[in-house]
Design a protein around this motif. Structure first.
Motif, PDB file in Angstrom:
ATOM      1  N   GLU A   1       0.955  -1.559   0.249  1.00 24.00           N
ATOM      2  CA  GLU A   1      -0.144   0.323   0.357  1.00 24.00           C
ATOM      3  C   GLU A   1       0.954   1.262  -0.001  1.00 24.00           C
ATOM      4  N   THR A   2       0.311   1.984  -0.791  1.00 20.00           N
ATOM      5  CA  THR A   2       1.714   3.296  -0.924  1.00 20.00           C
ATOM      6  C   THR A   2       0.263   4.637  -0.969  1.00 20.00           C
ATOM      7  N   ASN A   3       0.931   5.806  -0.241  1.00 23.42           N
ATOM      8  CA  ASN A   3       0.195   6.892  -0.882  1.00 23.42           C
ATOM      9  C   ASN A   3      -0.572   6.657   0.971  1.00 23.42           C
ATOM     10  N   GLN A   4       0.047   6.443   1.762  1.00 23.86           N
ATOM     11  CA  GLN A   4      -1.306   6.314   3.383  1.00 23.86           C
ATOM     12  C   GLN A   4      -0.535   7.091   3.884  1.00 23.86           C
ATOM     13  N   THR A   5      -1.680   7.884   4.299  1.00 25.33           N
ATOM     14  CA  THR A   5      -1.304   9.004   5.657  1.00 25.33           C
ATOM     15  C   THR A   5      -1.776   8.170   7.181  1.00 25.33           C
ATOM     16  N   CYS A   6      -0.784   8.224   7.808  1.00 23.46           N
ATOM     17  CA  CYS A   6      -1.190   7.394   9.157  1.00 23.46           C
ATOM     18  C   CYS A   6      -0.979   8.212  10.102  1.00 23.46           C
ATOM     19  N   ALA A   7      -1.366   8.286  10.929  1.00 24.67           N
ATOM     20  CA  ALA A   7      -1.942   8.575  12.254  1.00 24.67           C
ATOM     21  C   ALA A   7      -1.987   7.649  13.082  1.00 24.67           C
ATOM     22  N   VAL A   8      -1.487   8.084  14.654  1.00 21.59           N
ATOM     23  CA  VAL A   8      -1.064   7.309  16.035  1.00 21.59           C
ATOM     24  C   VAL A   8      -2.060   7.677  17.002  1.00 21.59           C
ATOM     25  N   ILE A   9      -2.793   7.512  17.506  1.00 23.18           N
ATOM     26  CA  ILE A   9      -4.029   7.554  18.616  1.00 23.18           C
ATOM     27  C   ILE A   9      -2.765   6.843  19.954  1.00 23.18           C
ATOM     28  N   TYR A  10      -2.959   8.155  21.102  1.00 28.06           N
ATOM     29  CA  TYR A  10      -2.157   7.705  22.169  1.00 28.06           C
ATOM     30  C   TYR A  10      -2.819   7.876  23.298  1.00 28.06           C
ATOM     31  N   SER A  11      -2.758   7.433  24.737  1.00 26.82           N
ATOM     32  CA  SER A  11      -3.026   7.672  25.835  1.00 26.82           C
ATOM     33  C   SER A  11      -2.168   6.787  26.782  1.00 26.82           C
ATOM     34  N   GLU A  12      -2.333   7.620  28.106  1.00 26.27           N
ATOM     35  CA  GLU A  12      -1.885   7.104  29.210  1.00 26.27           C
ATOM     36  C   GLU A  12      -2.541   6.011  29.771  1.00 26.27           C
ATOM     37  N   LYS A  13      -3.920   6.136  29.644  1.00 28.10           N
ATOM     38  CA  LYS A  13      -5.346   5.310  30.573  1.00 28.10           C
ATOM     39  C   LYS A  13      -5.616   4.778  29.370  1.00 28.10           C
ATOM     40  N   LYS A  14      -5.295   3.580  29.425  1.00 30.81           N
ATOM     41  CA  LYS A  14      -5.975   2.440  28.644  1.00 30.81           C
ATOM     42  C   LYS A  14      -7.499   2.724  28.361  1.00 30.81           C
ATOM     43  N   LYS A  15      -8.035   2.935  29.368  1.00 29.76           N
ATOM     44  CA  LYS A  15      -9.360   2.948  29.031  1.00 29.76           C
ATOM     45  C   LYS A  15     -10.232   4.166  27.923  1.00 29.76           C
ATOM     46  N   LYS A  16      -9.584   5.046  28.283  1.00 33.24           N
ATOM     47  CA  LYS A  16      -9.870   6.655  27.445  1.00 33.24           C
ATOM     48  C   LYS A  16      -9.126   6.181  25.378  1.00 33.24           C
ATOM     49  N   ALA A  17      -7.945   5.240  25.321  1.00 37.84           N
ATOM     50  CA  ALA A  17      -7.039   4.437  23.813  1.00 37.84           C
ATOM     51  C   ALA A  17      -7.930   4.238  23.479  1.00 37.84           C
ATOM     52  N   GLU A  18      -8.948   2.993  24.387  1.00 40.74           N
ATOM     53  CA  GLU A  18     -10.131   1.805  23.964  1.00 40.74           C
ATOM     54  C   GLU A  18     -11.713   2.678  23.473  1.00 40.74           C
ATOM     55  N   LYS A  19     -11.682   3.909  24.292  1.00 43.45           N
ATOM     56  CA  LYS A  19     -12.814   4.457  23.823  1.00 43.45           C
ATOM     57  C   LYS A  19     -12.138   5.568  22.658  1.00 43.45           C
ATOM     58  N   ARG A  20     -11.476   5.494  22.231  1.00 34.99           N
ATOM     59  CA  ARG A  20     -11.008   6.568  21.306  1.00 34.99           C
ATOM     60  C   ARG A  20     -11.079   5.641  20.060  1.00 34.99           C
ATOM     61  N   PHE A  21     -10.356   4.414  20.625  1.00 39.35           N
ATOM     62  CA  PHE A  21     -10.300   2.724  19.066  1.00 39.35           C
ATOM     63  C   PHE A  21     -12.123   2.947  18.661  1.00 39.35           C
ATOM     64  N   VAL A  22     -12.641   2.799  19.668  1.00 41.88           N
ATOM     65  CA  VAL A  22     -14.526   2.385  18.952  1.00 41.88           C
ATOM     66  C   VAL A  22     -14.450   3.530  18.683  1.00 41.88           C
ATOM     67  N   LYS A  23     -14.428   4.667  18.887  1.00 39.33           N
ATOM     68  CA  LYS A  23     -15.099   5.902  18.136  1.00 39.33           C
ATOM     69  C   LYS A  23     -14.833   6.225  16.740  1.00 39.33           C
ATOM     70  N   THR A  24     -13.264   5.590  16.422  1.00 43.18           N
ATOM     71  CA  THR A  24     -12.958   5.652  15.357  1.00 43.18           C
ATOM     72  C   THR A  24     -13.561   4.573  14.294  1.00 43.18           C
ATOM     73  N   ARG A  25     -13.237   3.323  15.249  1.00 43.34           N
ATOM     74  CA  ARG A  25     -13.876   2.205  14.242  1.00 43.34           C
ATOM     75  C   ARG A  25     -15.362   2.560  13.763  1.00 43.34           C
ATOM     76  N   LYS A  26     -16.213   2.688  14.557  1.00 47.55           N
ATOM     77  CA  LYS A  26     -17.305   2.739  14.775  1.00 47.55           C
ATOM     78  C   LYS A  26     -17.610   4.301  13.580  1.00 47.55           C
ATOM     79  N   LYS A  27     -16.926   5.586  13.635  1.00 47.07           N
ATOM     80  CA  LYS A  27     -16.615   5.982  12.148  1.00 47.07           C
ATOM     81  C   LYS A  27     -16.414   5.622  10.849  1.00 47.07           C
TER      82      LYS A  27
END
Length: 146
Positions: free
Chosen positions: A88-114
């Motif tokens: 896969e070329t021309n990919q724009t990549c981003a990393v979403i992070y948090s020090e809190k596991k629940k916060k990272a998982e909540k963002r993950f679910v939101k992004t996935r759902k989107k």
């Protein structure tokens, strides 16, 4: 007279406290911490969106402004994987992070759902069995292209 003694006592406390050295705050910035992160990659000319599982990395540096030290290093890992393994070329990549596991998982679910709800996009999840973020060792600098 009692009021005068009270007032002088109060003034002396205020004056003494202003000359006392302040307690040293322990600077928690730049201390290694455990961080939970996931990556998202999209090619704006394609309908496929890639998302990694939420992963944790120990001993990662968070800057005093709350940003991930050498953020680019982690997004480049995902980009390199997608280019090298999936072609896969021309990919724009981003990393979403948090020090809190629940916060990272909540963002993950939101992004996935989107992206699952977007009929124009196809979501591919990348499991930890095929891709894992690696902690940065030593200094990292981007190569400059001329």
């Amino acid at each position: 007279m009692n009021k005068l003694k009270y007032l002088l006592g109060l003034i002396s406390i205020v004056l003494l406290s202003s000359f006392m050295p302040a307690k040293e705050k322990k600077d928690k910035a730049n201390e290694p911490k455990r961080v939970y992160m996931y990556g998202v990659s999209i090619d704006f000319n394609d309908s496929i969106v890639y998302i990694t599982d939420v992963q944790h990395l120990d001993d990662v540096i968070i800057n005093s402004d709350g940003s991930l030290f050498n953020y680019v290093y982690y997004s480049l890992q995902l980009k390199t994987y997608l280019e090298g393994t999936l072609g896969e070329t021309n990919q724009t990549c981003a990393v979403i992070y948090s020090e809190k596991k629940k916060k990272a998982e909540k963002r993950f679910v939101k992004t996935r759902k989107k992206y699952l709800s977007d009929k124009g996009k196809t979501l591919h999840q990348i499991g930890t069995d095929v891709f894992v973020f690696k902690k940065q060792e030593g200094e990292f600098e981007m190569e400059k292209t001329a």
